[in-house]
Design a protein around this motif. Structure first.
Motif, PDB file in Angstrom:
ATOM      1  N   GLU A   1       8.648  34.626   8.519  1.00 15.41           N
ATOM      2  CA  GLU A   1       9.333  35.836   8.968  1.00 15.41           C
ATOM      3  C   GLU A   1       9.557  36.851   7.850  1.00 15.41           C
TER       4      GLU A   1
ATOM      5  N   THR B   1      10.626  37.115  16.194  1.00 14.68           N
ATOM      6  CA  THR B   1      11.009  38.507  15.929  1.00 14.68           C
ATOM      7  C   THR B   1       9.791  39.426  16.030  1.00 14.68           C
TER       8      THR B   1
ATOM      9  N   GLU C   1       8.299  37.609  13.015  1.00 17.14           N
ATOM     10  CA  GLU C   1       8.603  36.185  12.869  1.00 17.14           C
ATOM     11  C   GLU C   1       7.846  35.346  13.890  1.00 17.14           C
TER      12      GLU C   1
ATOM     13  N   TYR D   1      20.169  30.985  19.916  1.00 13.77           N
ATOM     14  CA  TYR D   1      21.025  31.726  18.975  1.00 13.77           C
ATOM     15  C   TYR D   1      21.260  33.100  19.596  1.00 13.77           C
TER      16      TYR D   1
ATOM     17  N   ASP E   1      15.008  39.951  17.640  1.00 14.79           N
ATOM     18  CA  ASP E   1      14.928  38.579  17.132  1.00 14.79           C
ATOM     19  C   ASP E   1      15.619  37.720  18.189  1.00 14.79           C
TER      20      ASP E   1
ATOM     21  N   ASP F   1      12.116  30.862  17.741  1.00 13.15           N
ATOM     22  CA  ASP F   1      12.848  31.862  16.938  1.00 13.15           C
ATOM     23  C   ASP F   1      11.836  32.956  16.604  1.00 13.15           C
TER      24      ASP F   1
HETATM   25 MN    MN Z   1      14.823  34.884  13.996  1.00  7.46          MN
END
Ligand code: MN
Ligand code: GLY
Ligand code: MN
Length: 440
Positions: A379, A256, A418, A211, A243, A254
């Protein structure tokens, strides 16, 4: 440590049996799963970045090969139609030779339209992929039938050993980038320079990221999905939120982290968030309703806000009135796997029955009861967001907010921590913390 190579056959077996059950229940005899098409920009000959159909990469971890197909029939060899065009403008994809390729019967096609003939010969076939106008001539029995998709999505929450290993490796890749990004921040780099450091250390191209990176300094850290990267560093960096994740074989991490330049009151707030985040990670246990994990995080954040003299309210009251939501306005997390916000977060049985979010929590992405094998993010966030604070000024709880404290913290923006956590039969496995520990 088991290799992807050794884990792949059992994974494929699980995928087969889940797919066979879904097909039998929905009355299909074959599936054709398209990898996706390269879309051209309006009035231009430049394509948008290619994003593979997640159902395709569930079978074959090929993330950059448009117009390929998986053709599947129970108990038969799994066919991969592999598009290798005669194209001297671009480099055609190489025939796969990785650990997974030997498990497929690979048929090379030279043009996308050549897929039509083998597909029209498949009996009672469901298409899974973006519908194209020409498919009305290809003899599909159905296109993306919901009942079939529900049955394929639901079990995806329970990861196979292969998938868990992919996610461990994706975590390691992400953590490498994070470490380099923190170093760059501490040396005074701009958002853009930090982004480049992340890319270099995690060895990603832009198209390979799971992402788009969120790389924010100072007040920008209060923008939940901050989408820019300022080229020039601010005169003074106070805070940094990153992130950003890694990808391995189509599976994502994923992650953070939030940092303060110096050991100040914002660092104390970050420390408080790490402490409560770890407590919430420990709630990832079988039989736990994830919506309750979300509400538990709200209470803990409300407690931290109170301990930090930002609000004057008891945690339960702050959650009930919506006051905690001013500072924590998103969900505690989501399923993670082939997609960053993975499918079937609200589906509580194989028939697609949905479980609603708790009232007043519109952004929670997961309401299922946790099972061993689920990988979720945890998160929690705590932000000073102008628009939400503005709306709070006219709310009944406005006088419970210490506005002086809010003004002191505003220049730091916000905090999110996260991790990616696998539910097991015992102590949860924290893929993210384990990855950072391996690199220290
Ligand atoms: Mn994230
Ligand atoms: N990176 C998007 C999210 O944390 O959900
Ligand atoms: Mn997330």
């Amino acid at each position: 440590m088991p290799t992807l190579d050794s884990l792949f056959p059992a994974h494929l077996q699980t995928l087969r049996s889940r797919t066979d059950e879904a097909m039998a229940a929905c009355g299909f005899d074959s599936l054709a799963i398209h990898s996706g098409r390269l879309w051209m920009q309006f009035l231009d000959d430049q394509p948008y970045p290619f994003k593979v159909n997640p159902h395709f990469k569930a079978w074959a971890p090929l993330t950059d090969a448009p117009d390929c197909w998986i053709l599947y029939q129970p108990a038969k060899p799994i066919r991969l139609l592999f598009l290798q065009p005669n194209d001297y403008w671009h480099k055609p994809p190489a025939l796969p030779t990785d650990y997974w390729a030997q498990h497929f019967s690979i048929e090379v096609i030279r043009e996308a339209s050549e897929a039509r003939r083998p597909i029209t010969r498949l009996p009672n076939c469901a298409l899974i992929g973006e519908w194209q106008a020409e498919y009305s001539e290809w003899g599909f029995a159905a296109g993306n039938p919901n009942t079939l998709l529900d049955r394929l999505h639901y079990p995806r929450a329970r990861k196979t050993e292969y998938e868990l290993e992919c996610q461990r490796q994706a975590s390691l890749r992400g953590a490498r980038g994070h470490k380099a990004a923190e170093r760059a921040f501490r040396s005074g780099a701009s958002e853009y320079e930090i982004h480049i450091e992340f890319m270099r250390a995690s060895q990603h191209t832009e198209a390979g990221l799971p992402y788009p990176n969120i790389i924010a300094l100072n007040e920008n850290t209060a923008v939940l999905h901050y989408q820019h990267q300022e080229i020039v560093a601010p005169l003074q960096s106070r805070s940094f939120l990153i992130d950003a994740g890694g990808e391995v074989a189509g599976y994502s991490s994923d992650i953070t982290r939030t940092y303060s330049t110096v050991n100040d009151e914002f660092q104390t707030l970050i420390d408080g968030m790490h402490k409560l985040q770890l407590e919430v990670c420990d709630e990832v246990r079988p039989g736990v309703d994830y919506a309750n994990v979300h509400l538990s995080a709200h209470r803990k954040i409300a407690q931290l806000l109170r301990d930090s003299d930002i609000i004057a309210t008891a945690p339960d009251d702050a959650v009930a009135s919506g006051l905690s939501g001013i500072f924590f306005p998103h969900g505690i997390g989501h399923l993670l796997g082939l997609q960053v916000h993975d499918v079937s977060g609200f589906t509580i049985n194989i028939d697609g029955k949905q479980k609603a979010r708790p009232p007043g929590h519109p952004y929670l992405r997961l309401t299922r009861t946790l099972e061993p094998g689920f990988v979720v993010t945890i998160e929690p966030g705590l932000y000073f967001i102008d628009s939400l604070l503005e709306s709070a000024r006219s709310a009944a709880f406005a006088r419970e907010i210490n506005w002086k404290q809010v003004e002191r913290f505003k220049p730091y923006g916000g905090i999110r921590i996260e991790d990616n956590v696998a539910c097991t039969t015992g102590v949860p496995e924290n893929l993210t913390r384990d990855a950072f520990a391996k690199l220290s």
